[in-house]
Design a protein around this motif. Structure first.
Motif, PDB file in Angstrom:
ATOM      1  N   UNK A 165       0.838  -1.200   0.000  1.00  0.00           N
ATOM      2  CA  UNK A 165       0.000   0.000   0.000  1.00  0.00           C
ATOM      3  C   UNK A 165       0.872   1.248   0.000  1.00  0.00           C
ATOM      4  N   UNK A 166       0.526   2.193  -0.863  1.00  0.00           N
ATOM      5  CA  UNK A 166       1.287   3.436  -0.953  1.00  0.00           C
ATOM      6  C   UNK A 166       0.360   4.558  -1.389  1.00  0.00           C
ATOM      7  N   UNK A 167       0.336   5.623  -0.603  1.00  0.00           N
ATOM      8  CA  UNK A 167      -0.499   6.792  -0.924  1.00  0.00           C
ATOM      9  C   UNK A 167      -1.956   6.409  -1.184  1.00  0.00           C
ATOM     10  N   UNK A 168      -2.459   5.503  -0.354  1.00  0.00           N
ATOM     11  CA  UNK A 168      -3.861   5.125  -0.439  1.00  0.00           C
ATOM     12  C   UNK A 168      -4.201   4.167  -1.554  1.00  0.00           C
ATOM     13  N   UNK A 169      -3.198   3.674  -2.280  1.00  0.00           N
ATOM     14  CA  UNK A 169      -3.438   2.723  -3.366  1.00  0.00           C
ATOM     15  C   UNK A 169      -2.633   1.452  -3.148  1.00  0.00           C
ATOM     16  N   UNK A 170      -3.082   0.371  -3.757  1.00  0.00           N
ATOM     17  CA  UNK A 170      -2.441  -0.927  -3.597  1.00  0.00           C
ATOM     18  C   UNK A 170      -1.670  -1.274  -4.859  1.00  0.00           C
ATOM     19  N   UNK A 171      -0.409  -1.650  -4.682  1.00  0.00           N
ATOM     20  CA  UNK A 171       0.472  -2.002  -5.796  1.00  0.00           C
ATOM     21  C   UNK A 171       1.037  -3.409  -5.614  1.00  0.00           C
ATOM     22  N   UNK A 172       1.411  -3.995  -6.721  1.00  0.00           N
ATOM     23  CA  UNK A 172       2.123  -5.272  -6.761  1.00  0.00           C
ATOM     24  C   UNK A 172       3.591  -4.902  -7.019  1.00  0.00           C
ATOM     25  N   UNK A 173       4.406  -4.889  -5.955  1.00  0.00           N
ATOM     26  CA  UNK A 173       5.701  -4.196  -5.976  1.00  0.00           C
ATOM     27  C   UNK A 173       6.882  -5.125  -5.745  1.00  0.00           C
ATOM     28  N   UNK A 174       7.913  -4.945  -6.559  1.00  0.00           N
ATOM     29  CA  UNK A 174       9.204  -5.591  -6.365  1.00  0.00           C
ATOM     30  C   UNK A 174      10.167  -4.619  -5.695  1.00  0.00           C
ATOM     31  N   UNK A 175      10.899  -5.102  -4.685  1.00  0.00           N
ATOM     32  CA  UNK A 175      11.990  -4.348  -4.079  1.00  0.00           C
ATOM     33  C   UNK A 175      13.299  -5.093  -4.340  1.00  0.00           C
ATOM     34  N   UNK A 176      14.341  -4.367  -4.754  1.00  0.00           N
ATOM     35  CA  UNK A 176      15.643  -4.966  -5.066  1.00  0.00           C
ATOM     36  C   UNK A 176      16.692  -4.393  -4.122  1.00  0.00           C
ATOM     37  N   UNK A 177      17.451  -5.292  -3.493  1.00  0.00           N
ATOM     38  CA  UNK A 177      18.445  -4.920  -2.492  1.00  0.00           C
ATOM     39  C   UNK A 177      19.791  -5.524  -2.878  1.00  0.00           C
ATOM     40  N   UNK A 178      20.864  -4.736  -2.771  1.00  0.00           N
ATOM     41  CA  UNK A 178      22.193  -5.273  -3.091  1.00  0.00           C
ATOM     42  C   UNK A 178      22.814  -5.950  -1.873  1.00  0.00           C
ATOM     43  N   UNK A 179      23.997  -6.527  -2.077  1.00  0.00           N
ATOM     44  CA  UNK A 179      24.603  -7.344  -1.028  1.00  0.00           C
ATOM     45  C   UNK A 179      25.086  -6.535   0.173  1.00  0.00           C
ATOM     46  N   UNK A 180      25.095  -5.213   0.061  1.00  0.00           N
ATOM     47  CA  UNK A 180      25.420  -4.359   1.200  1.00  0.00           C
ATOM     48  C   UNK A 180      24.182  -4.021   2.032  1.00  0.00           C
ATOM     49  N   UNK A 181      23.019  -4.481   1.556  1.00  0.00           N
ATOM     50  CA  UNK A 181      21.779  -4.168   2.247  1.00  0.00           C
ATOM     51  C   UNK A 181      21.174  -2.848   1.842  1.00  0.00           C
ATOM     52  N   UNK A 182      21.574  -2.356   0.676  1.00  0.00           N
ATOM     53  CA  UNK A 182      21.068  -1.071   0.173  1.00  0.00           C
ATOM     54  C   UNK A 182      19.957  -1.298  -0.839  1.00  0.00           C
ATOM     55  N   UNK A 183      18.827  -0.598  -0.646  1.00  0.00           N
ATOM     56  CA  UNK A 183      17.735  -0.670  -1.610  1.00  0.00           C
ATOM     57  C   UNK A 183      18.151   0.062  -2.879  1.00  0.00           C
ATOM     58  N   UNK A 184      18.202  -0.660  -4.010  1.00  0.00           N
ATOM     59  CA  UNK A 184      18.694  -0.052  -5.237  1.00  0.00           C
ATOM     60  C   UNK A 184      17.588   0.264  -6.242  1.00  0.00           C
ATOM     61  N   UNK A 185      16.426  -0.399  -6.097  1.00  0.00           N
ATOM     62  CA  UNK A 185      15.389  -0.172  -7.094  1.00  0.00           C
ATOM     63  C   UNK A 185      14.073  -0.764  -6.602  1.00  0.00           C
ATOM     64  N   UNK A 186      12.980  -0.335  -7.232  1.00  0.00           N
ATOM     65  CA  UNK A 186      11.673  -0.954  -6.997  1.00  0.00           C
ATOM     66  C   UNK A 186      10.868  -0.877  -8.286  1.00  0.00           C
ATOM     67  N   UNK A 187       9.844  -1.700  -8.369  1.00  0.00           N
ATOM     68  CA  UNK A 187       9.046  -1.791  -9.600  1.00  0.00           C
ATOM     69  C   UNK A 187       7.615  -2.138  -9.239  1.00  0.00           C
TER      70      UNK A 187
END
Length: 261
Positions: free
Chosen positions: A86-108
């Motif tokens: 859920x984001x800004x009152x709407x529902x999304x089907x979301x991918x989160x991508x994290x690198x080996x340092x534990x840093x969020x690098x992207x989402x979709x």
């Protein structure tokens, strides 16, 4: 790069079970030795319970630190399949991508919503291609139904990606579509594909599994059946140049003729 695709029976609406299962299997993949892990579609809720909005994560508040901590602990990249988010009152089907340092690098956010399953009545569609880099390799991700839209995958491929992730919740009886579409996208774009599916059931749906790692010739180099499994293989990205040198489809394109609107 060793890629591990985690296929498991996501339980419909059982969020606690699903996070625990994802953690157990990510840890197992890491212990077996891997560089990058990918989970299936909607692994937090399955596809999808009537109360999916109630069960959804809120702006990744649970999922992002969950993935970040596991990635940093084990020193692996994690392509987080997708979650109901859920984001800004709407529902999304979301991918989160994290690198080996534990840093969020992207989402979709899933762009093509599955109207036969009335997904568009519950979720909001995304509108952006997701291209990112892990270990200095250009990659992209789509979600499930997106793989049927060759022009969407080609748009990502034109950015120079070498690996496409396809998390899915793909049911029987369309197993042959799952296999053929992923192989076709690999062949026509001359890249590797990591296509990870759920197994088990969700209501009347029975997911067909058959998670696959596919090379740029369209050869399936590792595949599961329809039970819990970590499907893993070493991907040699150096072969992409030799393949594209032999059959240079990107050089031979004539995009000025491809007005398909």
């Amino acid at each position: 790069m060793r890629v591990s695709a985690i296929q498991f029976a996501v339980k419909l609406g059982d969020v606690e079970f699903n996070y625990a299962a994802a953690e157990r299997l990510i840890c197992k993949a890491a212990e077996q030795g891997t560089d990058s892990v990918v989970l299936p579609e909607l692994w937090n809720t399955s596809f999808y319970p009537p109360n999916v909005e109630e069960l959804a994560d809120t702006d990744g508040e649970r999922t992002k630190p969950f993935l970040e901590n596991l990635a940093k602990t084990y020193g692996i990249n994690i392509v987080g399949g997708s979650v109901a988010n859920k984001r800004n009152g709407q529902l999304y089907n979301t991918t989160f991508i994290v690198d080996r340092k534990g840093t969020m690098v992207s989402s979709y956010d899933k762009v093509h919503l599955f109207t036969p399953g009335k997904e568009e009545k519950v979720f909001t569609a995304g509108n952006a291609v997701n291209v990112f880099s892990l270990d200095e390799v250009q990659m992209a991700s789509v979600i499930c139904y997106d793989i049927r839209f060759c022009e969407w995958v080609r748009k990502a491929a034109l950015s120079g990606i070498q690996l496409l992730f396809v998390p899915a919740a793909w049911p029987y009886p369309r197993l042959n579509h799952w296999q053929i579409l992923n192989q076709a996208r690999a062949i026509e774009n001359q890249l590797f594909i990591a296509a990870v599916n759920s197994c088990g059931t969700a209501g009347t749906l029975k997911f067909c599994g058959h998670t696959m790692l596919i090379d740029p010739w369209g050869k399936i180099i590792a595949q599961g059946e329809d039970e819990e499994r970590i499907v893993a293989a070493d991907l040699d990205f150096s072969v992409i140049k030799s393949i594209r040198d032999k059959i240079n489809v990107f050089h031979d394109r004539r995009p000025e003729l491809y007005n398909i609107e």
